[in-house]
Design an enzyme around this catalytic site. Structure first.
Site, PDB file in Angstrom:
ATOM      1  N   LYS A  73      21.802  22.327 163.798  1.00 45.69           N
ATOM      2  CA  LYS A  73      20.559  23.188 163.242  1.00 45.69           C
ATOM      3  C   LYS A  73      20.207  23.085 161.919  1.00 45.69           C
ATOM      4  O   LYS A  73      20.764  23.900 161.161  1.00 45.69           O
ATOM      5  CB  LYS A  73      20.849  24.399 164.071  1.00 45.69           C
ATOM      6  N   ARG A 118       5.597  25.088 164.352  1.00 47.06           N
ATOM      7  CA  ARG A 118       5.998  25.709 165.704  1.00 47.06           C
ATOM      8  C   ARG A 118       5.094  26.221 166.534  1.00 47.06           C
ATOM      9  O   ARG A 118       4.973  26.194 167.898  1.00 47.06           O
ATOM     10  CB  ARG A 118       7.512  26.596 165.650  1.00 47.06           C
ATOM     11  N   LYS A 152      21.001  27.327 170.957  1.00 47.21           N
ATOM     12  CA  LYS A 152      21.133  27.405 169.362  1.00 47.21           C
ATOM     13  C   LYS A 152      22.444  28.237 169.026  1.00 47.21           C
ATOM     14  O   LYS A 152      22.575  29.465 169.578  1.00 47.21           O
ATOM     15  CB  LYS A 152      19.940  27.965 168.479  1.00 47.21           C
ATOM     16  N   ARG A 202      10.533  24.004 161.588  1.00 50.39           N
ATOM     17  CA  ARG A 202      10.377  23.084 162.955  1.00 50.39           C
ATOM     18  C   ARG A 202       8.974  22.405 162.871  1.00 50.39           C
ATOM     19  O   ARG A 202       8.110  23.178 162.853  1.00 50.39           O
ATOM     20  CB  ARG A 202      10.913  23.820 164.068  1.00 50.39           C
TER      21      ARG A 202
END
Lengths: 334, 532
Positions: B226, B246, B393, B231
């Site tokens: 991660k 995102r 995650k 993102r």
């Protein structure tokens, strides 16, 4: 005698030589003529206090009956001989009892405005312009960005917000003397007849207003009412609303009633969710109109934005200068 | 213009998201087209307006107001737009009814550069102060009322009962004043749009709790790092190139280096990083580039942006989202092989046999730019939102340190009566004191992590132990120890202590611990990722 000889600036405040008295002294003196009851104009400790009956009542309520060795109440409009001068107190429209001090001697006339406004206020007598040679004016809002909207519009915005958020309580920060009572009276005029809830610090002066004949309708002190205050209007000193006191209120919308709310950064800094532009001071248009109306050739400008108003006066051909009085403007700065 | 100005005026003073949403919903419902579409564009930052420089605006005002009085007023108010809005003198008789928002926008857009001052003058005369302010802000860009494009779209979704994900897909294919969007929201046909460059609502992961492992088979999953960046979704077709956050915000202006490198076609899901020779740099360097409207050549050279790819949503025009992850990853690897794109590489798969093995890898993670692991089901298609099951995650355990409370400040909104923003420090040698003397150096700030009950206790403690005030900040007696949890420590030249914490939060109040037993700056420095 020249009008500028009627007044002079001393460390204790504005001294009136022919009358042998100070006007709104910042320190205790022998004889104080006081324009109105706010703490930056009326301080305890002087030997003799001369003011309107309402201001005397307010001063005694705030400071106790022993704060002045002697008090003398002169009703507005009645001239009084003091030393070599004639002193008349004339309504200033600022708060209940507020007065301009008219000083006459040797054929000259000076007017000390104290704080004033020209907009209508159901809690006090309206400002009366007095023609004079020297006008001492306040300038709290002495910049052309300050033009106060009609108070009815601000009250309407408040009531619209109350209707839109019935699950919250509206807590208005308002100075304990004058602003609080004016907000209450204006709410009553707009038809809000429910009980209005008060922080303890506001109760004493509301009682004095009631005793002096200003009806404020049903009032109640905030205690532990909790959820009962949903949908209600609460008034408190601005300092209390951003502090622990406000935690007893159900999800309050923090409002503030002040001329400074005109500037949105000021409102944001203070964490105000609903700013209400309501002031007991003259705005720019009122200040300039009043100076013109007095016909004064000499203008002294006190507390606030003196520079802009002096510039404006100079452009009108008037002799204007700033008067650096210490410790003023504290009620609006809150 | 009146309704729009009122909306802005209320929004700017409203801290609460739910209340902002309610205000936006009511406005979009009650306001006719095209006004509401222009308002939406203004809030979402998609409204193209002629840019009026401060000197043009000041010039228009100073033609009406004494320049000396204007300057004094500007000094006091601070903000030029607000000064002009407030100082503009009301004409004795307004030269016409107040203009609507669309009239204002359309006339300003149509006006030539030379005609703009005259038009502003006319519009100012017909507007009240808060509408004048709104008008200036429209031209100056940036409403600054605490409403993001996403919040505005959320209000539309909630008010009109359409899926937010579909609004976001359509969003970049539509343009102000969005008449086709509103027609669809109110029950009409969906707008026809070229969606090849549209934002594809992202697939998000849920946190992995250890008890889950009993029900998960290692062989069904792949693991990868991660990465600690932002993102993004990068899309390129013949119609153009887009870089989305995102939330579907357009990041292109801040990352021209990425856009320039997108000479391929497809849609990639990945992590945006600042990386030099493939090695991620501290998050702070990426943060310095986010939100910039203009990027200097120096920044581009010193903090080059890079995408580490997780997933391939489109290969050319082909939509791969329905395929299982394992197949999408294989295609991603092949796609990278074929195109050899600049500033883009593959987030490598981590091989593991058992969960214990993976846990050991996670515990050993210390390198810059890694904040844990991702665990994804091999057979899962790419689905919008945060479905439970396909993606997990697994952040590495936070680090923690015992620090001493140094300063406190009141919060905002609901917390405005509480001291809820805390600065804390760790011990370091005091060069000004006798040998062996120690002093506290601030190492971080935290606003969260504590419970409501702990907040009340902290607030009470701060009030009882204040020693000094610096504006809104209160210094407190250096006596209370708090256990601070954080994700990483970074070496920082900007902080006196030389270290900066990432995501610090107050985990516990250590009423029991004497201040002199709190941690030392040295200890924190040793937790930092190796440099270089």
């Amino acid at each position: 005698m020249k009008a500028t000889e009627l007044l002079e600036l001393r460390p204790q405040g504005l001294w009136c030589p022919p009358a042998g008295a100070f006007i709104d002294p910042v320190r205790p003196v022998d004889r104080a003529i006081v324009t109105h009851g706010h703490g930056d104009h009326c301080r305890p400790g002087s030997r003799a206090l001369l003011a309107t009956p309402e201001t005397v009542a307010i001063a005694e309520a705030r400071y106790g009956r022993t704060a002045f060795a002697a008090t003398q109440a002169i009703p507005a409009g009645r001239p009084m001989r003091l030393g070599d001068a004639t002193i008349t107190l004339v309504p200033a429209g600022h708060v209940l009892g507020s007065a301009q001090v008219v000083v006459e001697a040797g054929g000259a006339r000076a007017v000390v405005s104290g704080d004033y406004k020209r907009a209508a206020d159901p809690t006090c007598a309206p400002f009366e312009p007095v023609p004079c040679d020297l006008f001492v004016t306040e300038a709290t809002f002495g910049l052309p960005v300050f033009r106060h909207p009609p108070v009815q519009d601000e009250i309407a915005r408040l009531l619209a917000s109350v209707r839109a958020q019935p699950e919250r309580c509206h807590a208005i920060g308002a100075y304990a003397l004058g602003k609080a009572q004016r907000m209450i009276a204006e709410l009553r005029r707009a038809g809000w007849d429910r009980t209005i809830y008060l922080h303890g610090a506001l109760v004493g002066l509301c009682t004095v207003y009631g005793r002096l004949g200003i009806p404020l309708g049903p009032l109640e002190t905030v205690r532990g009412q909790g959820a009962e205050l949903k949908g209600e209007i609460v008034l408190g000193p601005p300092s209390a609303l951003n502090d622990r006191w406000a935690r007893r209120l159900p999800d309050p919308v923090i409002c503030a009633a002040s001329g400074w709310m005109r500037v949105r950064q000021r409102a944001k800094q203070r964490g105000v969710e609903l700013p209400l532009v309501v002031s007991d001071h003259a705005d720019w248009d009122e200040l300039t109109a009043t100076i013109t109306e007095t016909g004064a050739q000499t203008v002294w400008v006190t507390h606030g934005a003196e520079e802009a108003l002096c510039l404006w006066c100079a452009d009108q051909g008037l002799d204007a200068r700033p008067l650096a009085l210490a410790g003023r403007g504290e009620e609006e700065a809150m | 213009m009146r309704a729009f100005a009122d909306l802005l005026e209320t929004l700017v003073h409203t801290p609460r998201r739910t209340r902002k949403l309610a205000l936006l919903r009511a406005y979009f419902r009650a306001t006719p087209d095209p006004d509401r579409g222009y308002a939406l564009a203004a809030l979402a930052g998609t409204l193209e307006m002629p840019s009026l420089t401060p000197s043009v605006i000041r010039g228009v005002a100073q033609a009406r107001v004494d320049p000396r009085l204007f300057a004094l007023s500007h000094d006091f108010v601070g903000d030029l737009a607000e000064t002009v809005a407030l100082i503009w003198p009301d004409p004795p008789t307004p030269p016409g009814p107040p203009p609507g928002l669309s009239e204002t926008v359309e006339r300003l857009r149509a006006a030539s550069r030379a005609a703009r001052p005259g038009l502003l003058d006319e519009l100012f005369d017909r507007l009240d102060p808060s509408a004048r302010f709104a008008l200036i802000k429209l031209c100056a860009g940036g409403m600054r009322v605490g409403v993001s494009a996403r919040l505005a779209r959320t209000a539309l979704a909630e008010e009109f009962g359409r899926p937010l994900s579909r609004i976001e897909e359509l969003w970049f294919a539509l343009s102000p004043p969005y008449a086709d969007l509103f027609a669809w929201l109110e029950g009409g046909e969906e707008p026809e749009a070229d969606l090849s460059l549209a934002f594809r609502p992202m697939m998000l992961a849920n946190p992995l709790e250890p008890e889950r492992f009993e029900t998960l088979a290692p062989a069904d999953h792949i693991a990868e790092i991660k990465w600690d960046g932002v993102r993004v979704q990068a899309a390129a077709t013949r119609a153009g190139r887009r870089l989305y956050s995102r939330a579907g915000e357009d990041l292109a202006p801040a990352f021209p280096d990425i856009l320039a490198a997108m000479d391929w076609q497809g849609c990639v899901d990945g992590e945006l990083l600042v990386a030099i020779d493939g090695a991620p740099r501290p998050f702070a360097e990426l943060q310095a580039r986010l939100g910039r409207k203009r990027v200097t050549a120096k920044m581009l050279a010193e903090a080059p942006a890079h995408i580490r790819a997780y997933d391939l949503l489109h290969d050319g025009e082909r939509d791969l989202r329905a395929l299982p992850l394992a197949e999408r990853r294989a295609r991603l690897a092949a796609w990278i092989e074929t195109h050899a794109p600049a500033r883009l590489d593959l987030s490598p798969e981590i091989r593991f046999e058992t969960w214990d093995q993976l846990a050991a890898l996670r515990d050993a993670q210390r390198a810059e730019g890694q904040e844990g692991l991702m665990v994804k089901r091999r057979d899962a298609p790419y689905a919008a939102g945060r479905p439970i099951g396909p993606w997990w995650k697994w952040k590495r355990d936070p680090l923690s340190a015992d620090c001493v409370l140094m300063y406190a400040q009141r919060g905002h909104g609901r917390r405005s009566s509480y001291y809820s923003d805390f600065t804390f420090g760790a011990w370091e040698p005091d060069p000004e004191g006798p040998p062996g003397a120690e002093r506290l150096a601030p190492v971080g700030k935290a606003y969260s992590g504590f419970t409501d009950a702990e907040l009340v206790e902290l607030d009470r403690w701060v009030r009882a132990h204040m020693t000094q005030r610096f504006g809104p900040v209160r210094a407190v007696e250096q006596a209370l120890v708090v256990e601070v949890a954080f994700d990483a420590v970074q070496i920082s030249r900007r902080h006196r202590s030389g270290v900066a914490m990432r995501f610090p939060r107050i985990k516990r109040i250590r009423w029991d611990k004497p201040a002199d037993e709190a941690d030392r700056v040295e200890t924190l420095r040793a937790l930092a990722a190796p440099q270089g």
